[in-house]
Design an enzyme around this catalytic site. Structure first.
Site, PDB file in Angstrom:
ATOM      1  N   ALA A   1      56.166  32.356  85.090  1.00 57.73           N
ATOM      2  CA  ALA A   1      55.459  33.519  85.631  1.00 57.73           C
ATOM      3  C   ALA A   1      54.027  33.682  85.158  1.00 57.73           C
ATOM      4  CB  ALA A   1      56.240  34.796  85.303  1.00 57.73           C
TER       5      ALA A   1
ATOM      6  N   PRO B   1      50.108  33.490  84.528  1.00 58.89           N
ATOM      7  CA  PRO B   1      49.702  34.788  83.959  1.00 58.89           C
ATOM      8  C   PRO B   1      50.140  36.002  84.766  1.00 58.89           C
ATOM      9  CG  PRO B   1      47.853  33.796  85.105  1.00 58.89           C
ATOM     10  CD  PRO B   1      48.994  32.820  85.241  1.00 58.89           C
ATOM     11  N   GLY B   2      50.905  35.829  85.868  1.00 61.76           N
ATOM     12  CA  GLY B   2      51.527  36.984  86.479  1.00 61.76           C
ATOM     13  C   GLY B   2      51.146  37.315  87.907  1.00 61.76           C
TER      14      GLY B   2
ATOM     15  N   LYS C   1      51.705  35.746  90.897  1.00 64.34           N
ATOM     16  CA  LYS C   1      52.793  35.620  91.870  1.00 64.34           C
ATOM     17  C   LYS C   1      53.915  36.599  91.549  1.00 64.34           C
ATOM     18  CE  LYS C   1      51.726  30.755  92.739  1.00 64.34           C
ATOM     19  NZ  LYS C   1      50.779  30.567  91.621  1.00 64.34           N
TER      20      LYS C   1
ATOM     21  N   GLU D   1      58.303  33.749  80.870  1.00 62.20           N
ATOM     22  CA  GLU D   1      57.091  33.136  80.326  1.00 62.20           C
ATOM     23  C   GLU D   1      57.321  32.888  78.835  1.00 62.20           C
ATOM     24  OE1 GLU D   1      53.962  31.561  78.943  1.00 62.20           O
ATOM     25  OE2 GLU D   1      54.099  31.795  81.126  1.00 62.20           O
TER      26      GLU D   1
ATOM     27  N   ASP E   1      61.932  30.191  77.040  1.00 62.52           N
ATOM     28  CA  ASP E   1      61.677  28.910  77.703  1.00 62.52           C
ATOM     29  C   ASP E   1      62.512  28.834  78.971  1.00 62.52           C
ATOM     30  OD1 ASP E   1      61.644  26.167  78.488  1.00 62.52           O
ATOM     31  OD2 ASP E   1      61.188  25.562  76.432  1.00 62.52           O
TER      32      ASP E   1
ATOM     33  N   ASP F   1      57.014  27.763  90.006  1.00 64.32           N
ATOM     34  CA  ASP F   1      55.598  27.398  90.138  1.00 64.32           C
ATOM     35  C   ASP F   1      55.234  26.652  88.856  1.00 64.32           C
ATOM     36  OD1 ASP F   1      52.968  27.379  91.218  1.00 64.32           O
ATOM     37  OD2 ASP F   1      52.451  29.048  89.905  1.00 64.32           O
TER      38      ASP F   1
ATOM     39  N   CYS G   1      50.015  23.657  91.758  1.00 65.52           N
ATOM     40  CA  CYS G   1      48.617  23.704  92.227  1.00 65.52           C
ATOM     41  C   CYS G   1      48.020  22.312  92.022  1.00 65.52           C
ATOM     42  CB  CYS G   1      47.813  24.797  91.528  1.00 65.52           C
ATOM     43  SG  CYS G   1      47.766  24.670  89.742  1.00 65.52           S
TER      44      CYS G   1
END
Length: 431
Positions: free
Chosen positions: A253, A255-256, A258, A277, A301, A317, A370
């Protein structure tokens, strides 16, 4: 800023805004500082080749602080409309102030040689002769990254020039309108921006500091690339077998961004999102992003989260090389190496396996990176399908209205085609 990047591996986009604020640099001066700083980071490979040619010695033999001044000077000469005389004079003056007359003379000599040719003439003189190497040099990318893009483009590798050029250009700022708080139309009117092409929540800004915008300060909108918005939306649109019980998970997640969009969409239907996270400082960023939303943040984790299985929708992601977001991280292309890939692929596979175990039968997992790099994208997905018997959905159907996403069943966004970061998406449903 160049010194911070060189000496302590700082991130340019995190360092520069603070420096501008501290020195009260605004308006056109801030725009120029940003162009010079990010540009000198982004085009380092090209600049260094020209500096070596002008200095007659390898980069490794030039003192780091002096190299910062030279890169700044050569960037102005080759990539801006700043007059050659002004670029040389200000660089020499900076060197004289910092290092004395002797070093200033060296800077003067190197920059005068650099200014004897245009950027195009330097490319003709110094670029490798092979097509990929030449394009990599011209658009300031390491050759291995240019080759990775060519491989990902496949039969359309003729687009490599356009892909590298888009990566080398200054990207627009993308905002996301938080569902239930403000519409994209309203956000565009308030900010003077333009509604996005693909995401119903996207707004494009040409310039300015988004952190100063009232909707962003009040949490009604955030800064998020449109491609990342499409990733979250694709997860919510994927067809499940059986009803949606409203248990969603964002396994990577930080830095938040999405997680916040998923949380806002979940809130509309009374659903909840778990966000995982492992790093506490990044988990705190997630908490700030999802404040007031039905999102529970877990500092653990993702490979061994301890969460109870049975999720309807899971987003993975995954941490990746970030090759698809290089235009927003100017120094990253020179920091990554091919050696990084194997370790990341192992992590990606482990996270995907853990997510699969948490997914209910009939539920959907969306894997994204990405990065368009094939070992991190289609290879990871193919391995998961082989091991789990996952049903691969045609991910392109989850991005209605978005053209040119590849041959399927996965989907690949590109800066030069879509104006987004080069996000990869694959939707898998559990039998």
């Amino acid at each position: 800023m160049l010194r911070a990047v060189r000496e302590r591996d700082a991130y340019a986009n995190l360092v520069l805004p603070g420096l501008l604020r501290d020195r009260r640099i605004t308006g056109r001066d801030a725009a120029l500082a940003t162009e010079l700083a990010y540009g000198a980071c982004r085009t380092r490979g090209l600049l260094d080749a020209v500096i070596e040619a002008g200095a007659g010695r390898p980069i490794a033999e030039i003192d780091g602080p002096l190299l910062d001044v030279l890169r700044l000077g050569v960037y102005q000469l080759l990539r801006t409309r700043i007059g050659a005389h002004a670029a040389v004079d200000t660089s020499v003056a900076l060197a004289r102030t910092e290092f004395g007359a002797g070093k200033a003379g060296f800077v003067n000599a190197v920059l005068r040689r650099a200014g004897e040719k245009t950027a195009e003439e330097w490319v003709a003189a110094l670029a490798p002769q092979d097509p990929v190497g030449r394009l990599a040099f011209e658009f300031a990318h390491p050759v291995w990254i240019a080759q990775a893009f060519a491989d990902a483009l496949g039969a359309r590798a003729g687009e490599l020039r356009d892909a590298l050029a888009a990566d080398d250009a200054r990207p627009a700022v993308h905002l996301v309108a938080r569902p239930g708080e403000i519409t994209a139309e309203e956000l565009a009117l308030v900010t003077g921006g333009e509604e996005g092409r693909w995401s119903p929540y996207a707004v494009y800004l040409d310039s300015g500091d988004p952190g100063k915008l009232e909707p962003v300060r009040e949490g009604m909108a955030g800064v998020q690339d449109e491609g990342s918005q499409l990733v979250a939306l694709a997860l919510t649109r994927a067809p499940l077998n059986g009803p949606d019980g409203g248990r969603w998970l964002d396994l990577c997640a930080g830095p938040g961004g999405k997680a916040a969009l998923l949380g806002a969409l979940a809130a509309i239907d009374g659903f909840r999102v778990d966000a995982v996270e492992p790093a506490e400082h990044r988990a705190e960023l997630v908490r700030k992003s999802v404040h007031g939303l039905p999102v529970d943040v877990h500092v653990t984790d993702g490979r061994a989260s301890g969460l109870t299985p049975g999720y309807d929708r899971i987003l993975v992601d995954a941490p990746c090389t970030g090759l698809g977001a290089l235009r927003r991280r100017p120094e990253a292309r020179w920091r990554r190496t091919p050696a990084d890939v194997a370790q990341l692929v192992t992590l990606q596979r482990e996270l995907l396996t853990a997510a699969w175990d948490l997914l209910r039968p009939g539920g959907v997992l969306l894997y994204s990176t990405c990065s368009p790099h094939l070992p991190e994208t289609v290879s990871v997905v193919a391995d998961a399908v082989r091991r789990t018997g996952a049903e691969q959905l045609d991910t392109r159907d989850l991005l209605p209205g978005v053209a040119d996403l590849g041959d399927g069943p996965t989907a690949q966004l590109w800066p030069h085609r879509h104006g987004t970061d080069a996000m990869f998406l694959a939707a898998l449903r559990k039998p």
